[in-house]
Scaffold this motif. Structure first.
Motif, PDB file in Angstrom:
ATOM      1  N   SER A  37       0.864  -1.182   0.000  1.00 45.34           N
ATOM      2  CA  SER A  37       0.000   0.000   0.000  1.00 45.34           C
ATOM      3  C   SER A  37       0.893   1.222   0.000  1.00 45.34           C
ATOM      4  CB  SER A  37      -0.905   0.028   1.248  1.00 45.34           C
ATOM      5  OG  SER A  37      -0.149   0.376   2.397  1.00 45.34           O
ATOM      6  N   ARG A  70      -2.466  -0.274   7.831  1.00 48.89           N
ATOM      7  CA  ARG A  70      -1.428  -1.295   7.726  1.00 48.89           C
ATOM      8  C   ARG A  70      -1.187  -1.963   9.085  1.00 48.89           C
ATOM      9  NH1 ARG A  70       1.763  -1.515   3.382  1.00 48.89           N
ATOM     10  NH2 ARG A  70       3.385  -2.452   4.654  1.00 48.89           N
ATOM     11  N   THR A 106       4.436   1.429  -4.947  1.00 47.62           N
ATOM     12  CA  THR A 106       3.273   0.563  -4.756  1.00 47.62           C
ATOM     13  C   THR A 106       2.839  -0.070  -6.068  1.00 47.62           C
ATOM     14  OG1 THR A 106       2.537   2.004  -2.954  1.00 47.62           O
ATOM     15  CG2 THR A 106       0.922   0.461  -3.851  1.00 47.62           C
TER      16      THR A 106
END
Length: 348
Positions: free
Chosen positions: A174, A183, A253
């Motif tokens: 992410s 997270r 990402t």
């Protein structure tokens, strides 16, 4: 081994000794007793013996830090980062010599290795709840007195698969700054399960140098890649991070997602915010250019795999629950995984 193989292994050992010294700034000269054991008892060259001794010395000091120091959050965070660095560098050395020579690095004591890995996993989960290493005095003695590493032909280091629970490595991808709490919730939920070993970028964010190298190495051992997208596109890959000119406008990402999609052994799951314009400002894109890049990335993901939506009002715990539920519903019969107590990824 023949002279050519020895030369290649020594070249890799010299290179990764330098990498390790750059990653761990407090490294001292190799312990003479361990160095002698690697050279005389195992018959290793001075270059290889020095690298393995340095790596073992680092582990000794980190274990001492986990068992003897006051457990401040800053102290544990530094230890966690150094653990990640030495693990990455040892894995990089092993992967390098395996490709070039057919040899690989082996950990001679599987129970000690598992105990060290369990400590590291606990540190990754939450340093604030850390209450001490579970390493026994005998484990510490072995770590301090005997060589724990060896270099063997890759086929010789394979061990019989032991009975036990199969674990699956999950790489959580992410953007970072805007998704820290999400997270953290996902990683904690995965760590609470005996079925998953999560991998994250939390220990690598202090420096973006070598970040793509880190991602590539971690994806080699990944079973499931989980992409979580919100309202940010992410940090762009700089020109000095071993990238091609056509990748300089991509975020880390997006690049890690693309690398995961190219690997047939990795299952990819995606969780995408269904209304990023209504996310809080700290989670949203900052410019029109970033907004456009994010939209293009999301469209690319949606065109290739099934996307699971999440709402701007969902709490980090709700998102973590959705991720975990999706993982439990996946058919894992074709995934590699590994068995607790074994030192290598096991075939299905």
């Amino acid at each position: 081994m023949d002279d050519r193989t020895q030369e290649k292994i020594d070249q890799a050992a010299k290179r990764f000794a330098e990498v390790l010294r750059n990653d761990i700034v407090w490294i001292a000269n190799p312990d003479k007793g361990l160095l002698s054991s690697y050279q005389k008892d195992l018959g290793y060259s001075p270059t290889l013996a020095s690298f393995l001794t340095i790596a073992q010395d680092v582990l000794i000091k980190l274990v001492e830090g986990l068992t003897e120091r006051i457990f401040s959050k800053i102290c544990l965070g530094n230890i966690r980062t150094d653990f990640e660095n030495v693990r990455n560098d040892l894995q990089g050395f092993s992967d390098t010599i395996k490709v070039g020579t057919g040899f690989a690095l082996s950990f001679n004591n599987t129970s000690l290795k598992q105990q060290i890995e369990d400590d590291f996993k606990a540190l990754q989960s939450d340093t604030s709840s850390w209450n001490g290493s579970k390493l026994s005095p005998s484990d510490k003695y072995v770590l301090e007195e005997y060589p724990i590493f060896s270099v063997k032909p890759a086929e010789e280091r394979e061990e019989p698969q032991e009975q036990g629970e199969k674990l699956y490595t999950v790489f959580v991808g992410s953007t970072y700054e805007d998704m820290k709490d999400i997270r953290e919730a996902v990683l904690q939920r995965l760590n609470s399960s005996k079925e998953y070993m999560p991998i994250g970028m939390e220990n690598f964010m202090a420096s973006y140098s070598r970040q793509l190298e880190y991602i590539r190495e971690r994806l080699k051992n990944t079973d499931i890649y989980v992409l979580i997208l919100g309202g940010r596109y992410g940090t762009l890959i700089p020109k000095d991070d071993k990238t091609r000119p056509d990748e300089e406008d991509k975020s880390y990402t997006q690049k890690e997602y693309e690398m995961a999609m190219k690997d047939p052994d990795i299952r990819v799951l995606a969780f995408v915010c269904n209304d990023p314009d209504n996310l809080p400002s700290e989670r949203r894109y900052k410019t029109d250019v970033e907004h456009e890049r994010l939209n293009q990335f999301v469209e690319k993901v949606e065109n290739r795999i099934i996307v699971r939506p999440w709402n701007p009002g969902d709490s980090p715990e709700m998102i973590a629950g959705d991720v975990f539920q999706s993982l439990t519903q996946e058919d894992k019969s074709t995934l590699r995984g590994w068995v607790r107590g074994a030192s290598h990824s096991s075939a299905k």
